[in-house]
Write a protein that holds these residues in place. Structure first.
Motif, PDB file in Angstrom:
ATOM      1  N   ARG A 125      18.679 -52.042  17.989  1.00  0.00           N
ATOM      2  CA  ARG A 125      19.869 -51.283  18.401  1.00  0.00           C
ATOM      3  C   ARG A 125      19.477 -49.917  18.962  1.00  0.00           C
ATOM      4  N   ASN A 126      18.562 -49.232  18.307  1.00  0.00           N
ATOM      5  CA  ASN A 126      18.136 -47.912  18.777  1.00  0.00           C
ATOM      6  C   ASN A 126      17.365 -48.006  20.090  1.00  0.00           C
ATOM      7  N   VAL A 127      16.557 -49.033  20.243  1.00  0.00           N
ATOM      8  CA  VAL A 127      15.835 -49.221  21.510  1.00  0.00           C
ATOM      9  C   VAL A 127      16.834 -49.489  22.632  1.00  0.00           C
ATOM     10  N   PHE A 128      17.811 -50.359  22.380  1.00  0.00           N
ATOM     11  CA  PHE A 128      18.838 -50.630  23.389  1.00  0.00           C
ATOM     12  C   PHE A 128      19.616 -49.365  23.727  1.00  0.00           C
ATOM     13  N   ASN A 129      19.974 -48.599  22.703  1.00  0.00           N
ATOM     14  CA  ASN A 129      20.696 -47.340  22.923  1.00  0.00           C
ATOM     15  C   ASN A 129      19.846 -46.377  23.751  1.00  0.00           C
ATOM     16  N   GLY A 130      18.557 -46.306  23.469  1.00  0.00           N
ATOM     17  CA  GLY A 130      17.662 -45.441  24.230  1.00  0.00           C
ATOM     18  C   GLY A 130      17.538 -45.873  25.683  1.00  0.00           C
ATOM     19  N   ILE A 131      17.442 -47.174  25.895  1.00  0.00           N
ATOM     20  CA  ILE A 131      17.377 -47.683  27.273  1.00  0.00           C
ATOM     21  C   ILE A 131      18.646 -47.330  28.029  1.00  0.00           C
ATOM     22  N   THR A 132      19.785 -47.538  27.388  1.00  0.00           N
ATOM     23  CA  THR A 132      21.063 -47.222  28.023  1.00  0.00           C
ATOM     24  C   THR A 132      21.187 -45.732  28.325  1.00  0.00           C
ATOM     25  N   GLN A 133      20.840 -44.897  27.354  1.00  0.00           N
ATOM     26  CA  GLN A 133      20.917 -43.453  27.559  1.00  0.00           C
ATOM     27  C   GLN A 133      19.948 -42.991  28.654  1.00  0.00           C
ATOM     28  N   GLY A 134      18.763 -43.547  28.676  1.00  0.00           N
ATOM     29  CA  GLY A 134      17.788 -43.183  29.707  1.00  0.00           C
ATOM     30  C   GLY A 134      18.286 -43.513  31.096  1.00  0.00           C
ATOM     31  N   ILE A 135      18.886 -44.689  31.260  1.00  0.00           N
ATOM     32  CA  ILE A 135      19.431 -45.081  32.559  1.00  0.00           C
ATOM     33  C   ILE A 135      20.594 -44.179  32.950  1.00  0.00           C
ATOM     34  N   LEU A 136      21.487 -43.911  32.008  1.00  0.00           N
ATOM     35  CA  LEU A 136      22.653 -43.076  32.321  1.00  0.00           C
ATOM     36  C   LEU A 136      22.253 -41.648  32.684  1.00  0.00           C
ATOM     37  N   TYR A 137      21.301 -41.083  31.956  1.00  0.00           N
ATOM     38  CA  TYR A 137      20.886 -39.719  32.279  1.00  0.00           C
ATOM     39  C   TYR A 137      20.055 -39.652  33.559  1.00  0.00           C
ATOM     40  N   ALA A 138      19.307 -40.695  33.866  1.00  0.00           N
ATOM     41  CA  ALA A 138      18.607 -40.736  35.152  1.00  0.00           C
ATOM     42  C   ALA A 138      19.627 -40.801  36.284  1.00  0.00           C
ATOM     43  N   ALA A 139      20.656 -41.613  36.109  1.00  0.00           N
ATOM     44  CA  ALA A 139      21.716 -41.695  37.122  1.00  0.00           C
ATOM     45  C   ALA A 139      22.430 -40.355  37.268  1.00  0.00           C
ATOM     46  N   THR A 140      22.628 -39.664  36.169  1.00  0.00           N
ATOM     47  CA  THR A 140      23.267 -38.345  36.215  1.00  0.00           C
ATOM     48  C   THR A 140      22.417 -37.357  37.001  1.00  0.00           C
ATOM     49  N   SER A 141      21.108 -37.397  36.814  1.00  0.00           N
ATOM     50  CA  SER A 141      20.242 -36.455  37.534  1.00  0.00           C
ATOM     51  C   SER A 141      20.199 -36.777  39.030  1.00  0.00           C
ATOM     52  N   VAL A 142      20.195 -38.054  39.387  1.00  0.00           N
ATOM     53  CA  VAL A 142      20.220 -38.442  40.803  1.00  0.00           C
ATOM     54  C   VAL A 142      21.555 -38.035  41.418  1.00  0.00           C
ATOM     55  N   TYR A 143      22.635 -38.217  40.680  1.00  0.00           N
ATOM     56  CA  TYR A 143      23.966 -37.809  41.148  1.00  0.00           C
ATOM     57  C   TYR A 143      24.023 -36.298  41.358  1.00  0.00           C
ATOM     58  N   ALA A 144      23.466 -35.540  40.425  1.00  0.00           N
ATOM     59  CA  ALA A 144      23.445 -34.081  40.569  1.00  0.00           C
ATOM     60  C   ALA A 144      22.652 -33.676  41.808  1.00  0.00           C
ATOM     61  N   ASN A 145      21.545 -34.352  42.063  1.00  0.00           N
ATOM     62  CA  ASN A 145      20.752 -34.075  43.254  1.00  0.00           C
ATOM     63  C   ASN A 145      21.567 -34.317  44.519  1.00  0.00           C
ATOM     64  N   GLN A 146      22.318 -35.387  44.544  1.00  0.00           N
ATOM     65  CA  GLN A 146      23.131 -35.695  45.714  1.00  0.00           C
ATOM     66  C   GLN A 146      24.248 -34.676  45.908  1.00  0.00           C
ATOM     67  N   ILE A 147      24.829 -34.186  44.824  1.00  0.00           N
ATOM     68  CA  ILE A 147      25.866 -33.146  44.923  1.00  0.00           C
ATOM     69  C   ILE A 147      25.281 -31.893  45.543  1.00  0.00           C
ATOM     70  N   VAL A 148      24.090 -31.490  45.069  1.00  0.00           N
ATOM     71  CA  VAL A 148      23.439 -30.296  45.605  1.00  0.00           C
ATOM     72  C   VAL A 148      23.110 -30.504  47.082  1.00  0.00           C
ATOM     73  N   LYS A 149      22.606 -31.659  47.433  1.00  0.00           N
ATOM     74  CA  LYS A 149      22.245 -31.949  48.815  1.00  0.00           C
ATOM     75  C   LYS A 149      23.478 -31.936  49.726  1.00  0.00           C
ATOM     76  N   GLN A 150      24.570 -32.524  49.273  1.00  0.00           N
ATOM     77  CA  GLN A 150      25.796 -32.558  50.076  1.00  0.00           C
ATOM     78  C   GLN A 150      26.416 -31.169  50.215  1.00  0.00           C
ATOM     79  N   ALA A 151      26.307 -30.366  49.180  1.00  0.00           N
ATOM     80  CA  ALA A 151      26.855 -29.004  49.236  1.00  0.00           C
ATOM     81  C   ALA A 151      26.095 -28.145  50.245  1.00  0.00           C
ATOM     82  N   LYS A 152      24.810 -28.388  50.397  1.00  0.00           N
ATOM     83  CA  LYS A 152      24.006 -27.632  51.359  1.00  0.00           C
ATOM     84  C   LYS A 152      24.302 -28.040  52.802  1.00  0.00           C
ATOM     85  N   GLU A 153      24.763 -29.277  53.015  1.00  0.00           N
ATOM     86  CA  GLU A 153      25.026 -29.742  54.372  1.00  0.00           C
ATOM     87  C   GLU A 153      26.294 -29.155  54.960  1.00  0.00           C
ATOM     88  N   ASP A 154      27.233 -28.798  54.118  1.00  0.00           N
ATOM     89  CA  ASP A 154      28.523 -28.266  54.650  1.00  0.00           C
ATOM     90  C   ASP A 154      28.465 -26.832  55.011  1.00  0.00           C
TER      91      ASP A 154
END
Length: 88
Positions: A59-88
């Motif tokens: 259960r903890n390994v599954f939870n860690g895998i899920t959290q790792g994927i979600l936080y990686a997605a959050t960091s990629v999303y944050a990068n895209q927000i910063v990139k889009q904000a610079k283009e405008d």
């Protein structure tokens, strides 16, 4: 409400993954592999953190895998927000 999906104690992981992604972007690392690397690093760090606190279990390994994927997605999303904000 987001606490049902994202572990607040791992929020620093998003910032760390963002910094790793920015470093990889400036290096000669291929851009298309950056999200995969961030996902892998996020999974490893989240699994280690959760298993150190609560012990090693499926259960903890599954939870860690899920959290790792979600936080990686959050960091990629944050990068895209910063990139889009610079283009405008």
């Amino acid at each position: 409400m987001y606490e049902a999906y994202l572990n607040p104690e791992l929020a620093v992981l998003s910032a760390l993954l963002y910094a790793i992604g920015a470093y990889l972007k400036k290096s000669e690392f291929r851009d298309k592999y950056i999200p995969l690397v961030l996902g892998a690093v996020g999974i490893v760090l989240a699994v280690i953190y959760i298993c150190v606190l609560d012990g090693l279990s499926a259960r903890n390994v599954f939870n860690g895998i899920t959290q790792g994927i979600l936080y990686a997605a959050t960091s990629v999303y944050a990068n895209q927000i910063v990139k889009q904000a610079k283009e405008d």
